[in-house]
Design a protein around this motif. Structure first.
Motif, PDB file in Angstrom:
ATOM      1  N   LEU A  32      39.360  32.451  34.627  1.00 46.07           N
ATOM      2  CA  LEU A  32      40.479  33.280  35.055  1.00 46.07           C
ATOM      3  C   LEU A  32      40.985  32.822  36.421  1.00 46.07           C
ATOM      4  O   LEU A  32      42.194  32.630  36.625  1.00 46.07           O
ATOM      5  CB  LEU A  32      40.003  34.729  35.098  1.00 46.07           C
ATOM      6  CG  LEU A  32      40.983  35.854  35.369  1.00 46.07           C
ATOM      7  CD1 LEU A  32      42.151  35.825  34.398  1.00 46.07           C
ATOM      8  CD2 LEU A  32      40.256  37.190  35.280  1.00 46.07           C
ATOM      9  N   ALA A  33      40.070  32.609  37.358  1.00 49.72           N
ATOM     10  CA  ALA A  33      40.462  32.178  38.700  1.00 49.72           C
ATOM     11  C   ALA A  33      41.102  30.796  38.678  1.00 49.72           C
ATOM     12  O   ALA A  33      42.104  30.551  39.373  1.00 49.72           O
ATOM     13  CB  ALA A  33      39.240  32.188  39.621  1.00 49.72           C
ATOM     14  N   ASP A  34      40.544  29.881  37.895  1.00 45.87           N
ATOM     15  CA  ASP A  34      41.129  28.538  37.793  1.00 45.87           C
ATOM     16  C   ASP A  34      42.553  28.593  37.247  1.00 45.87           C
ATOM     17  O   ASP A  34      43.458  27.933  37.749  1.00 45.87           O
ATOM     18  CB  ASP A  34      40.280  27.655  36.873  1.00 45.87           C
ATOM     19  CG  ASP A  34      39.048  27.088  37.545  1.00 45.87           C
ATOM     20  OD1 ASP A  34      39.081  26.866  38.769  1.00 45.87           O
ATOM     21  OD2 ASP A  34      38.051  26.867  36.837  1.00 45.87           O
ATOM     22  N   THR A  35      42.751  29.380  36.198  1.00 46.62           N
ATOM     23  CA  THR A  35      44.065  29.443  35.562  1.00 46.62           C
ATOM     24  C   THR A  35      45.087  30.088  36.480  1.00 46.62           C
ATOM     25  O   THR A  35      46.229  29.613  36.600  1.00 46.62           O
ATOM     26  CB  THR A  35      43.979  30.198  34.226  1.00 46.62           C
ATOM     27  OG1 THR A  35      42.921  29.647  33.437  1.00 46.62           O
ATOM     28  CG2 THR A  35      45.277  30.080  33.458  1.00 46.62           C
ATOM     29  N   LEU A  36      44.701  31.157  37.153  1.00 49.42           N
ATOM     30  CA  LEU A  36      45.605  31.798  38.106  1.00 49.42           C
ATOM     31  C   LEU A  36      45.977  30.845  39.237  1.00 49.42           C
ATOM     32  O   LEU A  36      47.141  30.784  39.659  1.00 49.42           O
ATOM     33  CB  LEU A  36      44.957  33.064  38.673  1.00 49.42           C
ATOM     34  CG  LEU A  36      44.852  34.249  37.709  1.00 49.42           C
ATOM     35  CD1 LEU A  36      43.872  35.288  38.261  1.00 49.42           C
ATOM     36  CD2 LEU A  36      46.213  34.880  37.483  1.00 49.42           C
ATOM     37  N   LEU A  59      41.933  38.046  41.772  1.00 44.20           N
ATOM     38  CA  LEU A  59      43.393  38.048  41.633  1.00 44.20           C
ATOM     39  C   LEU A  59      44.048  37.637  42.944  1.00 44.20           C
ATOM     40  O   LEU A  59      43.876  38.311  43.963  1.00 44.20           O
ATOM     41  CB  LEU A  59      43.883  39.445  41.229  1.00 44.20           C
ATOM     42  CG  LEU A  59      45.392  39.582  41.046  1.00 44.20           C
ATOM     43  CD1 LEU A  59      45.864  38.754  39.853  1.00 44.20           C
ATOM     44  CD2 LEU A  59      45.792  41.042  40.865  1.00 44.20           C
ATOM     45  N   PRO A  60      44.813  36.529  42.955  1.00 46.68           N
ATOM     46  CA  PRO A  60      45.482  36.113  44.186  1.00 46.68           C
ATOM     47  C   PRO A  60      46.684  37.004  44.487  1.00 46.68           C
ATOM     48  O   PRO A  60      47.174  37.719  43.601  1.00 46.68           O
ATOM     49  CB  PRO A  60      45.925  34.674  43.880  1.00 46.68           C
ATOM     50  CG  PRO A  60      46.032  34.615  42.397  1.00 46.68           C
ATOM     51  CD  PRO A  60      45.038  35.585  41.848  1.00 46.68           C
ATOM     52  N   PRO A  61      47.172  36.976  45.718  1.00 50.80           N
ATOM     53  CA  PRO A  61      48.356  37.778  46.044  1.00 50.80           C
ATOM     54  C   PRO A  61      49.593  37.241  45.331  1.00 50.80           C
ATOM     55  O   PRO A  61      49.646  36.086  44.918  1.00 50.80           O
ATOM     56  CB  PRO A  61      48.484  37.624  47.566  1.00 50.80           C
ATOM     57  CG  PRO A  61      47.761  36.350  47.885  1.00 50.80           C
ATOM     58  CD  PRO A  61      46.649  36.244  46.882  1.00 50.80           C
TER      59      PRO A  61
END
Length: 216
Positions: A32-36, A59-61
């Motif tokens: 999830l973090a890689d894709t975001l 979740l990034p800003p």
């Protein structure tokens, strides 16, 4: 992006065994973090996360979180496009999942650039298992999304072809994205980690890979 919160026992259940539910959830969070992070590098007017569950520190800003609708995956995908179309009419929308952490920014940015979009009505990203990892629409509407997705057989080797047939039946010119492997099984996970050795996903798999149950 459509995704589930990485809660043990609710995500990546086909990784267990050999993974524990906690290890599978850790891999899901890394994917999830890689894709975001990749999608953050792709030029876009807005970024929507269509989420089942609650957002976390991964979740990034700059992302708007939208709760997934009820129903099957076909209904939830159609609703995601309907939401995108409602918030920004006549604006292209690309929907990807959380199962392909190996995607790179250039893989998406180049075919979706204004110079390459001319004459293309839809973008299709095939998965190696016969499904699809991405679907884009140049002019998404709720009605078009329903025609393309409602009743589409999901999670079968014929899912991708069935979608292509519907795209053709609706007279859409399709741009094809590369074939990628979805992470469903531990074999998939190892393949994807080898393709993206510098990813969070690969680092997470290396971290848990020494566990005895992961040696099989």
């Amino acid at each position: 992006m459509i995704a589930k919160s990485p809660v043990p026992g609710r995500v990546k259940t086909r990784l267990t065994p050999p993974c524990t539910p906690e290890q599978a959830a850790a891999l899901a969070e890394a994917a999830l973090a890689d894709t975001l992070a990749t999608l953050d590098r792709v030029p876009a007017g807005r970024r929507l996360l269509v989420l089942e569950g609650e957002a976390g520190p991964w979740l990034p800003p700059g992302w708007q979180v939208v709760r997934q609708s009820e129903g099957g995956l076909d209904e939830r995908l159609a609703a995601a496009f309907a939401h995108a179309a409602g918030t920004a009419p006549d604006t292209p929308a690309l929907l990807v999942g959380m199962d392909t952490p190996q995607i790179g920014g250039a893989l998406l940015a180049e075919p979706l650039s204004p110079a390459r979009r001319t004459g293309v009505d839809a973008w299709y990203g095939p998965a190696a298992d016969g499904g699809f990892w991405a679907l884009g629409l140049a002019r998404p509407t709720a009605e078009l999304a329903r025609r393309l997705l409602l009743g589409l057989p999901m999670s079968t080797p014929e899912t991708g072809q069935a979608l292509l047939d519907r795209l053709a039946a609706n007279g859409l010119t399709v741009g094809h994205l590369p074939v990628l492997t979805d992470v469903d099984t531990i074999r998939d996970a190892r393949h994807v980690a080898a393709e993206a050795p510098g990813s969070r996903f690969a680092a997470c798999l290396r971290l848990i890979g020494a566990a005895p149950e992961m040696t099989r």
